[in-house]
Design an enzyme around this catalytic site. Sequence first.
Site, short mmCIF file in Angstrom:
data_model
loop_
_atom_site.label_atom_id
_atom_site.label_comp_id
_atom_site.label_asym_id
_atom_site.label_seq_id
_atom_site.Cartn_x
_atom_site.Cartn_y
_atom_site.Cartn_z
N HIS A 1 0.20 1.27 15.76
CA HIS A 1 1.37 1.64 14.98
C HIS A 1 2.66 1.39 15.75
CE1 HIS A 1 -1.87 3.62 12.82
NE2 HIS A 1 -1.07 3.82 11.80
N GLU B 1 0.84 -1.20 0.00
CA GLU B 1 0.00 0.00 0.00
C GLU B 1 0.87 1.24 0.00
OE1 GLU B 1 -2.16 -0.86 3.56
OE2 GLU B 1 -3.15 -2.59 2.64
N LEU C 1 -6.33 -1.94 -0.76
CA LEU C 1 -6.09 -2.00 0.67
C LEU C 1 -6.56 -3.36 1.21
CD1 LEU C 1 -6.86 0.97 3.07
CD2 LEU C 1 -6.30 -1.36 3.77
N GLN D 1 2.23 -2.00 5.80
CA GLN D 1 2.53 -0.60 6.15
C GLN D 1 3.00 -0.44 7.60
OE1 GLN D 1 -0.53 2.75 5.56
NE2 GLN D 1 0.65 2.67 3.67
N PHE D 2 2.38 -1.16 8.49
CA PHE D 2 2.82 -1.20 9.89
C PHE D 2 2.59 -2.63 10.38
CE2 PHE D 2 1.89 3.27 9.35
CZ PHE D 2 2.82 3.93 10.13
N ILE E 1 -0.42 -6.53 10.14
CA ILE E 1 0.14 -7.72 9.51
C ILE E 1 -0.70 -8.97 9.80
CG2 ILE E 1 1.65 -8.68 11.30
CD1 ILE E 1 3.93 -8.62 9.16
N GLU F 1 -4.56 -6.58 3.05
CA GLU F 1 -3.33 -7.26 3.47
C GLU F 1 -3.37 -8.76 3.17
OE1 GLU F 1 -4.66 -4.82 5.22
OE2 GLU F 1 -3.05 -3.36 5.36
C1 LIG Z 1 -5.56 -2.97 8.04
C2 LIG Z 1 -4.89 -1.65 7.83
N1 LIG Z 1 -4.01 -1.51 6.83
C3 LIG Z 1 -3.37 -0.35 6.63
C4 LIG Z 1 -3.62 0.74 7.43
C5 LIG Z 1 -2.86 2.04 7.21
N2 LIG Z 1 -3.80 3.04 6.66
C6 LIG Z 1 -4.38 3.93 7.45
S1 LIG Z 1 -5.50 4.87 6.62
C7 LIG Z 1 -5.17 4.08 5.16
C8 LIG Z 1 -5.93 4.46 3.93
C9 LIG Z 1 -7.40 4.35 4.13
O1 LIG Z 1 -8.08 4.85 3.01
P1 LIG Z 1 -9.64 4.91 2.95
O2 LIG Z 1 -10.24 3.64 3.40
O3 LIG Z 1 -10.02 5.39 1.61
O4 LIG Z 1 -10.07 5.98 4.05
P2 LIG Z 1 -9.65 7.52 4.10
O5 LIG Z 1 -8.45 7.59 4.97
O6 LIG Z 1 -9.39 7.96 2.71
O7 LIG Z 1 -10.81 8.21 4.72
C10 LIG Z 1 -4.18 3.12 5.34
C11 LIG Z 1 -3.65 2.26 4.27
C12 LIG Z 1 -4.56 0.55 8.47
N3 LIG Z 1 -4.88 1.56 9.33
N4 LIG Z 1 -5.18 -0.62 8.64
#
Ligand SMILES: Cc1ncc(C[n+]2csc(CCOP(=O)(O)OP(=O)(O)O)c2C)c(N)n1
Lengths: 340, 340, 377, 377
Positions: free
Chosen positions: B139, B39, B68, B92-93, B97, B70
Amino acid sequence: MNNNLENPDCFKQVSLVEAINMALDYAMSQDESVVMLGEDIGKNGGVFRATDGLQEKFGQARVMDTPLAETSIAGAAVGMSVAGLKPIAEIQFMGFIYATLEHLICHAARMRNRTRGRLSCPMVIRAPFGGGIHAPEHHSESTEALFAHIPGLRVVIPSSPARAYGLLLAAIENPDPVIFLEPKRLYRSEVHDVNDNGQALPLDSCFTLREGEELTLISWGACIKECLAVVDQMNAESGNDKRIELIDLASIKPIDFATIAHSIKKTGRCVIVHEAAKTCGVGAEIAAYIAEHLMAYCKSPVKRITGFDTVMPYFRNEQHYLISELDIKAAIDESLSSDF
Amino acid sequence: MNNNLENPDCFKQVSLVEAINMALDYAMSQDESVVMLGEDIGKNGGVFRATDGLQEKFGQARVMDTPLAETSIAGAAVGMSVAGLKPIAEIQFMGFIYATLEHLICHAARMRNRTRGRLSCPMVIRAPFGGGIHAPEHHSESTEALFAHIPGLRVVIPSSPARAYGLLLAAIENPDPVIFLEPKRLYRSEVHDVNDNGQALPLDSCFTLREGEELTLISWGACIKECLAVVDQMNAESGNDKRIELIDLASIKPIDFATIAHSIKKTGRCVIVHEAAKTCGVGAEIAAYIAEHLMAYCKSPVKRITGFDTVMPYFRNEQHYLISELDIKAAIDESLSSDF
Amino acid sequence: MMPHNNPLQYLSAEGEPLTERGGRHELPDFVNDQSLLLQAYRWMNLTRAFDQKAVALQRTGIIGTYPSSLGQEAISVACGMALAQDDVFVPYYRDHGSLLVRGNLMEHLLLYWGGDERGSAYVAKAGSALDMPICVPIATQASHAVGIASALKIQQKRQAVLCTLGDGASSKGDFLEALNLAGSWHLPVVFVINNNQWAISVPRHIQSGAPTLAQKASAAAIPSMQVDGNDFIAMYEALTEGLHRARQRKGPMLIEAISYRLSDHTTADDASRYRGQEEVDKAWKNEPIKRLQNFIFQRGYWDKKAEGCLQDDCQTQLEKSVQAYKSIEAEQPEAMFDYMYQTWPAALDDQVVTCGEKYKRNYLAAQQHSSGFNKGA
Amino acid sequence: MMPHNNPLQYLSAEGEPLTERGGRHELPDFVNDQSLLLQAYRWMNLTRAFDQKAVALQRTGIIGTYPSSLGQEAISVACGMALAQDDVFVPYYRDHGSLLVRGNLMEHLLLYWGGDERGSAYVAKAGSALDMPICVPIATQASHAVGIASALKIQQKRQAVLCTLGDGASSKGDFLEALNLAGSWHLPVVFVINNNQWAISVPRHIQSGAPTLAQKASAAAIPSMQVDGNDFIAMYEALTEGLHRARQRKGPMLIEAISYRLSDHTTADDASRYRGQEEVDKAWKNEPIKRLQNFIFQRGYWDKKAEGCLQDDCQTQLEKSVQAYKSIEAEQPEAMFDYMYQTWPAALDDQVVTCGEKYKRNYLAAQQHSSGFNKGA
Ligand SMILES: Cc1ncc(C[n+]2csc(CCOP(=O)(O)OP(=O)(O)O)c2C)c(N)n1
Ligand SMILES: Cc1ncc(C[n+]2csc(CCOP(=O)(O)OP(=O)(O)O)c2C)c(N)n1
Ligand SMILES: [Mg+2]
Ligand SMILES: [Mg+2]
């Protein structure tokens, strides 16, 4: 409502899996908020029949066959428990539990802490685990250590019908999430008297199955069967029925170190037996505790008799992985005969 | 093609995260089958910039931003690796995982064994891990022990720019799956000379960062920073620059017990430091090894200085969880001053 | 339900009522409810003011990483307002507007983003005791939402559950499985995808080949619709309908709310790395507050004076909340143990002692040297 | 693509060509290819014979738990036959037919179900070196299929990937995410859902509220169709088209093959606990072998004598394979270490020694007492 007075003695001759069924039945009868979800737990009564007859008795609203989706089973259980139910989720085999880990680690184990007590996840995840039943790949895992590492979870493993009954009731009553792992090799191996009186056994405690003075043998789950046989044989053969002490860990997380410490201070020797892979298994934590707190009492090195750091072989060769009575006996002999 | 002769010395002053980037760049330049997925790793270069510039250089076919998901990242990496690519997947973190675990445990770790060598999964899962950067919940995790328990996986953690570079190259070259965990607190904490010569460091080995005779200090990841400071200070203050030995475990699975045993036989004392929760952490395995094999050499009990068995507090209070130099120093002092 | 790729929209970007778009010709009746529209407008402004303040507080280190909701106030406030008090709200991390409407105090929101668990400890005044805390692991809240909805159904209650998520989240198995479970079990839950076109740096088109995210619902045979997420009236209408259906036991629904993330992903992000300014400039023309403002001005519900008062009022509330936030002292170190288990495991006794000793050691050292120890609390 | 809820079907249950069903009027040209149809018929019969044998072998303890493919031979054989040699097959555990067509030896299939890893060690003669082993964790193979398809695309190869799964599997996040990724990345992969109406004891309608499983594809904007999975001709036609599209880089496709699990879930299951015999009896009327048999008899491709020879031939082959299987000795105990890592970790040295000692100890004891130790190898 879990009132002992209402439950006079009611002994039944049951196997471990029947004891599970009895405990589920009891809990669902006593508490309307207890519900069950999982794959094939309804009409089929679970692939091992642990939930046999319960959907018929308590209805489809309380005994729910789910779509085939472990992530959702765990995630929905989190939501249900937050909303005041006490979900008992069955994962059909421990080898299929990994898709639940995000929900268990990130949510079930943290909801109380995250909300500073405002919300919580009183839920039970049940899964059969361990090898030795000649099942296909992925039907033999023992990965209890993964759960034991996670703050906020409890992990409980029974090793007899009575402990299965009492510990499952305790897990259901517990206000926090409990991973309840059932040694499937013992599901039908023996039948014992169990009192269906709704009495929970204590969590966070191990069970001293045999008292002894010369060596502490610690194990849990299906291996208890072989451990018991070895201990009884060795104690009998030596003419000292207090030779080997056998502790059933039962509460894998948190560990009852008080009982373990007490025993090792007495015996000075320790052998740990588990079926799971050695590296970073739960046996490591026990041995580490000894290295930190009990070294001065040790007369010989701690020994771990465990699964190898390999995948459990398919069933044709699984006996080369599983721990036999002879393996345990050899380790005990070695520990007894070595001294610093 | 990873030919040293073609790569004369090329030193660069880089941080740990830049060293990661350099190694990725090198591997992708040398081997067309190396691809990356994750991601935000493309245009954005990863949220920590570990993949900065690589999509521009190697194209979208080899540096793939994923949806998005995993589970799919890990599952697709399994498929890619079976089909002859060397995927490097970024999670990403580490807190995100867990959805990959089913694929890593059931497939990546088993494909070679399952097919008796016909197929295999040479893949790397990279993830930043650990606390101390004032990030939000989820995180800050350090759950390396979960992976260390799984037969068939390798787990590697660097603690300096040079080791990040050399170990990541080794992980990419390795024919089996490697979980590569990057201590994000060290990502930019220091800048060192790294030779961008494509030289991999050995896997399955720890690094003795300081030699010493009185106590063995074992750690990995971000805690190495505090360990180094303490050891250098204590060695200097005592006027004995060979007082405390510091071992960077680096290879969390498999563990290089030979080096550890050698050290403890010499020093007779051991302190283990890790940020992860204590129970069933990797420190337990090391302490257990000592209890099994080295007790006779121990002059004082093994000590583990670890995270608590709690959720890492949100960042306002995270310093009460993280291990400080003073915590390490206190443990060393205690170990040095106690004797059986 | 509405056809796809033709989002429900009542107002033009300039706040003019549309008559020929989205298949619905008449403005819904509730536009005559002046107080409702003004309430919405006030909440949207407070949300934006809060947002600006929070970003500023992050810049000065008073709170941590913060995800701005700039440009998505209509979605968030409409969610908050369409919910009945005892409906259950299952938010994601960009729902400041809904949380405020639910009656959460701004100081508690700041507490959360300031790295203090107590930010999730309080019951929202206008919300349900079951309202869920902010969920960080993407899409996992969708599974919780179906679990809660299933519990409500089993308990024969008549509440609905509202679950929000992002466009990125719509790719994750949790959400897709949750949709399927909601459909299979016919659960009282409404999902709202805040499609703000970006998931950090990943654009909407990489998330899915599907032209709409609303159509994800057809895999589960759940009704769904696209809604202009910058049009409060359309959002409120769609949500009211969805929640009403759910409460009437007519099953789940999915709303794709189309909007745009005008801000960086969070304060830790730099969106200029991956998207052009023109795109953002263009999106600003569609932003929701101006649109509703124009409409209520046209309708005569609002005037310049009221506007001035509102902005002053927002600032006053904010000042007070920031002060309140700053006055809340950090928890004791040992608090990290207090809520791990309700029944205390003896195995943790030692660790609590260690924690106290550690605190003393490091705290004293910090007192003495004011260095070598990471201050904070 | 075909409309939903109107499965593609060419032959009636009795093997008569249909003219007005499924939207396609003419039988496809390949029905004139006698050798192709006979090949199919032979494989379907061999599959069934193998199946009966395997169940019998399980009953006598010669192999372990076994999942019968009774009644689903058309799906499985059509998959095997539609694949080109260098296409990649990603099976699930009920694909005995496809595995046989791919050129896997029956003794190796028995080896797998007999609890020996070497059952997955051999390259299928008529298959790709990349053909995946049987996958037990439900739906996870779907993610591998998209990974392989993505690799083929990156490597600019022109092969297709074919991935099978069950109706139960269609609920799991892995599959739903995989569909989405296949659509987003426009991958050369065909998914076939073997909808045999049951996932162990869980009936199709609990898996999803969706009236068809084919419509799961619309979430990812992937073309999809329902096919009568008991009609070899329809299955072969649909698969050929899907794989052709994939090889032509026209993107992924989903086929829902509608069939019925005539057997218990596996030899460890007792289906009478959860479904009525009438349902099964009714399903038998639709079974695929009789249907194709009638058709090839009508066409004059086949006669009683050929049928007799075929059955004899199947039995002969089976006997040979069972003998070959029985003659394969178990691996040495230490084999469990041999394929864990390609580069040997010194940390395992001790364990290999322990494994050898353990074997000696237990083996010798077994020799002496022939009790107390679980024999097997
Ligand atoms: C399972 C998971 N994977 C990765 C992340 C890291 N992360 C935080 S916000 C984000 C993007 C989310 O995008 P979206 O669902 O479109 O929501 P938005 O932030 O645009 O409102 C990511 C990849 C996370 N919080 N949880
Ligand atoms: C992840 C996972 N969960 C549970 C199981 C146990 N299990 C094996 S087969 C099966 C049912 C599968 O049904 P379906 O997908 O319809 O395929 P079928 O067996 O009917 O062909 C289950 C639940 C498993 N193998 N993997
Ligand atoms: Mg978004
Ligand atoms: Mg099925």
